[in-house]
Design an enzyme around this catalytic site. Structure first.
Site, short mmCIF file in Angstrom:
data_model
loop_
_atom_site.label_atom_id
_atom_site.label_comp_id
_atom_site.label_asym_id
_atom_site.label_seq_id
_atom_site.Cartn_x
_atom_site.Cartn_y
_atom_site.Cartn_z
CE LYS A 95 -1.28 1.99 3.66
NZ LYS A 95 -1.78 2.84 4.74
CG ASN A 96 2.80 2.49 3.51
OD1 ASN A 96 1.68 3.00 3.51
ND2 ASN A 96 3.36 2.00 4.61
NE ARG A 110 -2.16 10.11 10.03
CZ ARG A 110 -2.46 11.10 10.86
NH1 ARG A 110 -2.19 12.34 10.49
NH2 ARG A 110 -3.03 10.87 12.03
CB CYS A 158 -2.27 15.24 9.14
SG CYS A 158 -0.50 15.52 9.03
NE ARG A 184 2.21 10.69 11.08
CZ ARG A 184 1.36 9.67 11.03
NH1 ARG A 184 0.53 9.44 12.02
NH2 ARG A 184 1.33 8.88 9.99
CG ASP A 244 4.10 1.14 9.49
OD1 ASP A 244 3.72 1.94 10.36
OD2 ASP A 244 4.02 1.39 8.27
NE ARG A 259 -6.44 3.98 6.46
CZ ARG A 259 -5.30 4.22 7.11
NH1 ARG A 259 -5.15 3.82 8.36
NH2 ARG A 259 -4.32 4.86 6.52
#
Length: 418
Positions: free
Chosen positions: A22-23, A93, A117, A122, A305, A397
């Site tokens: 995902k990232n 985000r 945020c 962040r 994470d 998510r």
């Protein structure tokens, strides 16, 4: 809302394939804004955040189609609405990733501050500082970032702290800037390297991705390209910990073990047997794990994470472990839920002291964020009896069909309506 019911105590055994990250997928999708030509992305995970990014890109004028569930074709030939409204970005985000490409391509953008945020904690402020160094004019009005530029110009930008999305945002913007941009103290995560690989395939000239100094030589325009999303190292790590906590033996296919060296080193220190190939990872857990200390760090250090998942493993380890979170604030919210399962944890500031117990007991728990939800799944797999996890929309998510993958490995996991 959906819930997960986990009847724990079953060792996980078998083979499972890793999904795309995902990232990595979200910035790759945002990169489509940099060119009028078609971008083809494969190995894209089917996740809530990906669907949100699709809606956002379509809102600004990108044509998005899918040939199959893991492939997207994105074409930003005619961008009409350089705005990311609050209703679309309030839950994600990573929506701020459209800011740099829109300003670079169109000379203007209006992007809602990402959900939850604040400027500072962040560091979206580092995104804005970098864009200003590139020549953009930035205003913050009514919860929106408004940016304008009469063309961007390369600059030297030094981040106060490493920021993954900040590095990605400015790297994308700099590809269309005049001259050369140097990013100092840049993030080194594999997802940054993956984005640089895509941008290079599109015609960008980037040096140093994966190091603390990234150099981008601006070009007049970028072309279309095809790219396969890098495997999700956090999903792989989560599955590895799940195998370890249940005393199982699991082989994970189509992954990149070199992206998890710090996590795998801690698993080996805990007594878990780790076998890594070029694109496979095998985890064997011959007995109760040993307690280890963990301190989160930016890549290549121990990933924040993975902190919650390793804490779940430490709850049943032999001995006492100290887990220190240094990357994000408020990242120990899973502690109270692990206590409900019988864990012995005390906290002081950003540090948790975990005394391993012989066994966990199933109980109703509630997910507070994405990685916290993963830690509760991991703990529930080891707990005796039934664990009911509510608010698993957090899990959706970032994990593609996690309960399906766990069932394929022998877990007793069921998704039910709450």
């Amino acid at each position: 809302m959906d819930q997960l019911l986990i009847r724990g105590g079953r060792p996980l055994c078998g083979r499972v394939t890793a999904s795309g990250a995902k990232n990595a997928a979200l910035p790759l999708m945002a990169a489509s804004l940099l060119t009028p030509e078609t971008l083809v992305l494969t190995n894209v995970p089917r996740l809530m955040d990906v669907r949100t990014m699709v809606r956002l890109l379509r809102h600004v004028g990108v044509e998005v189609t899918g040939e199959d569930p893991a492939t997207y074709r994105l074409k930003a030939a005619a961008l009409g609405h350089p705005e990311a409204p609050y209703d679309l970005v309030k839950t994600m985000r990573a929506s701020v990733l459209v800011l740099g490409p829109l300003v670079a391509r169109l000379g203007r953008a209006r992007v809602s501050l990402p959900g939850g945020c604040a400027i500072g904690p962040r560091p979206i402020n580092l995104h804005l500082m970098g864009l200003e160094r590139l020549g953009a004019r930035i205003r913050l009005e009514h919860g929106y970032v408004e940016a304008e530029a009469d063309g961007l110009t390369g600059a030297r930008i030094t981040f106060d702290v490493q920021t993954v999305t900040g590095t990605e945002n400015l790297m994308m913007a700099a590809t269309l800037a005049r001259g050369t941009t140097v990013l100092e103290n840049a993030a080194c995560e594999p997802e940054v390297v993956d984005l640089a690989a895509l941008l290079s395939a599109m015609g960008a000239r980037i040096e140093g991705a994966g190091t603390a100094t990234v150099v981008i030589h601006g070009t007049d325009g970028l072309s279309g390209a095809a790219h396969r999303t890098v495997p999700d190292r956090i999903e792989v790590g989560t599955l590895a910990v799940a195998a370890a906590i249940t005393g199982g033996e699991v082989t994970i296919l189509e992954c990149r073990p070199e992206h998890l060296e710090a996590v795998l080193a801690k698993l080996e220190e805990a007594g878990v047997q780790v076998g890594a190939g070029p694109e496979t990872l095998t985890i064997r857990a011959p007995g109760r794990p040993r307690a280890v200390n963990i301190r989160t760090q930016p890549f290549p250090g121990f990933a924040t994470d993975m902190q919650a998942q390793l804490m779940a493993l430490m709850t049943v380890a032999s001995g006492r472990s100290v887990i220190t979170e240094t990357v994000f604030e408020n990242r120990l919210m899973h502690v109270n839920e692990l206590l409900r399962l019988g864990a012995d944890i005390t906290t002081a500031g950003n540090t948790a002291m975990v005394q391993g117990v012989p066994a966990l007991l199933g109980a109703p728990v509630m997910a507070t964020d994405l990685r916290a939800s993963a830690s509760l799944v991991v703990a529930g797999l080891a707990a005796s009896g039934t664990t009911t996890i509510s608010r698993i929309y957090h899990l959706d998510r970032g994990y593609e069909g996690l309960e399906v993958k766990l069932r394929s490995l022998g877990a007793d996991v069921e998704r039910v309506q709450g």
